[in-house]
Design a protein around this motif. Structure first.
Motif, PDB file in Angstrom:
ATOM      1  N   GLN A  24     -39.872 -89.636   5.139  1.00  0.00           N
ATOM      2  CA  GLN A  24     -38.693 -89.139   5.834  1.00  0.00           C
ATOM      3  C   GLN A  24     -37.522 -90.086   5.593  1.00  0.00           C
ATOM      4  O   GLN A  24     -37.636 -91.291   5.792  1.00  0.00           O
ATOM      5  CB  GLN A  24     -38.961 -89.017   7.331  1.00  0.00           C
ATOM      6  N   CYS A  25     -36.400 -89.503   5.175  1.00  0.00           N
ATOM      7  CA  CYS A  25     -35.179 -90.285   4.977  1.00  0.00           C
ATOM      8  C   CYS A  25     -34.487 -90.493   6.321  1.00  0.00           C
ATOM      9  O   CYS A  25     -34.856 -89.878   7.327  1.00  0.00           O
ATOM     10  CB  CYS A  25     -34.246 -89.560   4.018  1.00  0.00           C
ATOM     11  N   ALA A  26     -33.472 -91.351   6.341  1.00  0.00           N
ATOM     12  CA  ALA A  26     -32.778 -91.700   7.579  1.00  0.00           C
ATOM     13  C   ALA A  26     -32.144 -90.496   8.266  1.00  0.00           C
ATOM     14  O   ALA A  26     -32.039 -90.461   9.486  1.00  0.00           O
ATOM     15  CB  ALA A  26     -31.717 -92.759   7.302  1.00  0.00           C
ATOM     16  N   ASP A  27     -31.744 -89.483   7.483  1.00  0.00           N
ATOM     17  CA  ASP A  27     -31.114 -88.303   8.092  1.00  0.00           C
ATOM     18  C   ASP A  27     -32.133 -87.234   8.495  1.00  0.00           C
ATOM     19  O   ASP A  27     -31.763 -86.149   8.903  1.00  0.00           O
ATOM     20  CB  ASP A  27     -30.061 -87.720   7.154  1.00  0.00           C
ATOM     21  N   GLY A  28     -33.427 -87.547   8.374  1.00  0.00           N
ATOM     22  CA  GLY A  28     -34.474 -86.620   8.781  1.00  0.00           C
ATOM     23  C   GLY A  28     -35.012 -85.745   7.657  1.00  0.00           C
ATOM     24  O   GLY A  28     -35.995 -85.043   7.832  1.00  0.00           O
ATOM     25  N   LYS A  48     -31.570 -91.974  -1.529  1.00  0.00           N
ATOM     26  CA  LYS A  48     -30.233 -92.552  -1.702  1.00  0.00           C
ATOM     27  C   LYS A  48     -29.110 -91.614  -1.263  1.00  0.00           C
ATOM     28  O   LYS A  48     -28.076 -92.082  -0.809  1.00  0.00           O
ATOM     29  CB  LYS A  48     -30.011 -93.011  -3.137  1.00  0.00           C
ATOM     30  N   ASN A  49     -29.287 -90.321  -1.354  1.00  0.00           N
ATOM     31  CA  ASN A  49     -28.258 -89.365  -0.930  1.00  0.00           C
ATOM     32  C   ASN A  49     -28.476 -88.863   0.494  1.00  0.00           C
ATOM     33  O   ASN A  49     -27.827 -87.917   0.930  1.00  0.00           O
ATOM     34  CB  ASN A  49     -28.193 -88.188  -1.901  1.00  0.00           C
ATOM     35  N   HIS A  50     -29.415 -89.492   1.186  1.00  0.00           N
ATOM     36  CA  HIS A  50     -29.751 -89.086   2.560  1.00  0.00           C
ATOM     37  C   HIS A  50     -29.730 -90.289   3.495  1.00  0.00           C
ATOM     38  O   HIS A  50     -30.575 -90.416   4.379  1.00  0.00           O
ATOM     39  CB  HIS A  50     -31.115 -88.395   2.578  1.00  0.00           C
ATOM     40  N   ARG A  51     -28.809 -91.200   3.263  1.00  0.00           N
ATOM     41  CA  ARG A  51     -28.577 -92.393   4.088  1.00  0.00           C
ATOM     42  C   ARG A  51     -29.737 -93.393   4.066  1.00  0.00           C
ATOM     43  O   ARG A  51     -29.915 -94.164   4.997  1.00  0.00           O
ATOM     44  CB  ARG A  51     -28.250 -91.997   5.525  1.00  0.00           C
ATOM     45  N   GLY A  52     -30.519 -93.378   2.996  1.00  0.00           N
ATOM     46  CA  GLY A  52     -31.592 -94.355   2.836  1.00  0.00           C
ATOM     47  C   GLY A  52     -32.842 -93.973   3.581  1.00  0.00           C
ATOM     48  O   GLY A  52     -32.970 -92.860   4.068  1.00  0.00           O
ATOM     49  N   PRO A  53     -33.763 -94.852   3.652  1.00  0.00           N
ATOM     50  CA  PRO A  53     -33.833 -96.209   3.122  1.00  0.00           C
ATOM     51  C   PRO A  53     -34.359 -96.214   1.689  1.00  0.00           C
ATOM     52  O   PRO A  53     -34.808 -95.184   1.184  1.00  0.00           O
ATOM     53  CB  PRO A  53     -34.845 -96.884   4.040  1.00  0.00           C
ATOM     54  N   VAL A  54     -34.349 -97.389   1.048  1.00  0.00           N
ATOM     55  CA  VAL A  54     -35.069 -97.557  -0.213  1.00  0.00           C
ATOM     56  C   VAL A  54     -36.537 -97.523   0.179  1.00  0.00           C
ATOM     57  O   VAL A  54     -36.973 -98.283   1.036  1.00  0.00           O
ATOM     58  CB  VAL A  54     -34.705 -98.887  -0.896  1.00  0.00           C
ATOM     59  N   ILE A  55     -37.287 -96.611  -0.407  1.00  0.00           N
ATOM     60  CA  ILE A  55     -38.674 -96.392   0.026  1.00  0.00           C
ATOM     61  C   ILE A  55     -39.564 -97.580  -0.290  1.00  0.00           C
ATOM     62  O   ILE A  55     -40.380 -97.987   0.517  1.00  0.00           O
ATOM     63  CB  ILE A  55     -39.244 -95.112  -0.637  1.00  0.00           C
ATOM     64  N   CYS A  56     -39.424 -98.133  -1.461  1.00  0.00           N
ATOM     65  CA  CYS A  56     -40.259 -99.277  -1.826  1.00  0.00           C
ATOM     66  C   CYS A  56     -39.365-100.369  -2.385  1.00  0.00           C
ATOM     67  O   CYS A  56     -38.764-100.182  -3.430  1.00  0.00           O
ATOM     68  CB  CYS A  56     -41.320 -98.887  -2.828  1.00  0.00           C
ATOM     69  N   PRO A  57     -39.253-101.462  -1.689  1.00  0.00           N
ATOM     70  CA  PRO A  57     -38.431-102.558  -2.199  1.00  0.00           C
ATOM     71  C   PRO A  57     -39.004-103.079  -3.510  1.00  0.00           C
ATOM     72  O   PRO A  57     -40.113-102.735  -3.884  1.00  0.00           O
ATOM     73  CB  PRO A  57     -38.494-103.610  -1.105  1.00  0.00           C
ATOM     74  N   ASN A  58     -38.254-103.916  -4.177  1.00  0.00           N
ATOM     75  CA  ASN A  58     -38.729-104.477  -5.448  1.00  0.00           C
ATOM     76  C   ASN A  58     -40.074-105.144  -5.239  1.00  0.00           C
ATOM     77  O   ASN A  58     -40.301-105.825  -4.253  1.00  0.00           O
ATOM     78  CB  ASN A  58     -37.735-105.495  -5.987  1.00  0.00           C
TER      79      ASN A  58
END
Length: 59
Positions: A24-28, A48-58
């Motif tokens: 689930q992205c930040a905007d639901g 990225k087009n739904h207010r994040g988050p980055v799903i898996c950091p580096n």
């Protein structure tokens, strides 16, 4: 971007493993993952087009 054949970060750099078939992205908004032999795999910046988050950091 084509779905990965694995979720190995050394092979598929922009993809990573997730625990379930969707995140689930930040905007639901729900984003679905691909099933691979390694498990559920999703694009790192799928939200990225739904207010994040980055799903898996580096790694």
């Amino acid at each position: 971007m084509a779905p990965p054949t694995s979720c190995d970060p050394s092979v598929d750099l922009d993809w990573c493993l997730v625990r379930s078939s969707r995140v689930q992205c930040a905007d639901g908004f729900q984003m679905y993952a691909y099933s691979t032999p390694d498990g559920w795999c999703i694009e790192r910046d799928i939200c990225k087009n739904h207010r994040g988050p980055v799903i898996c950091p580096n790694w």
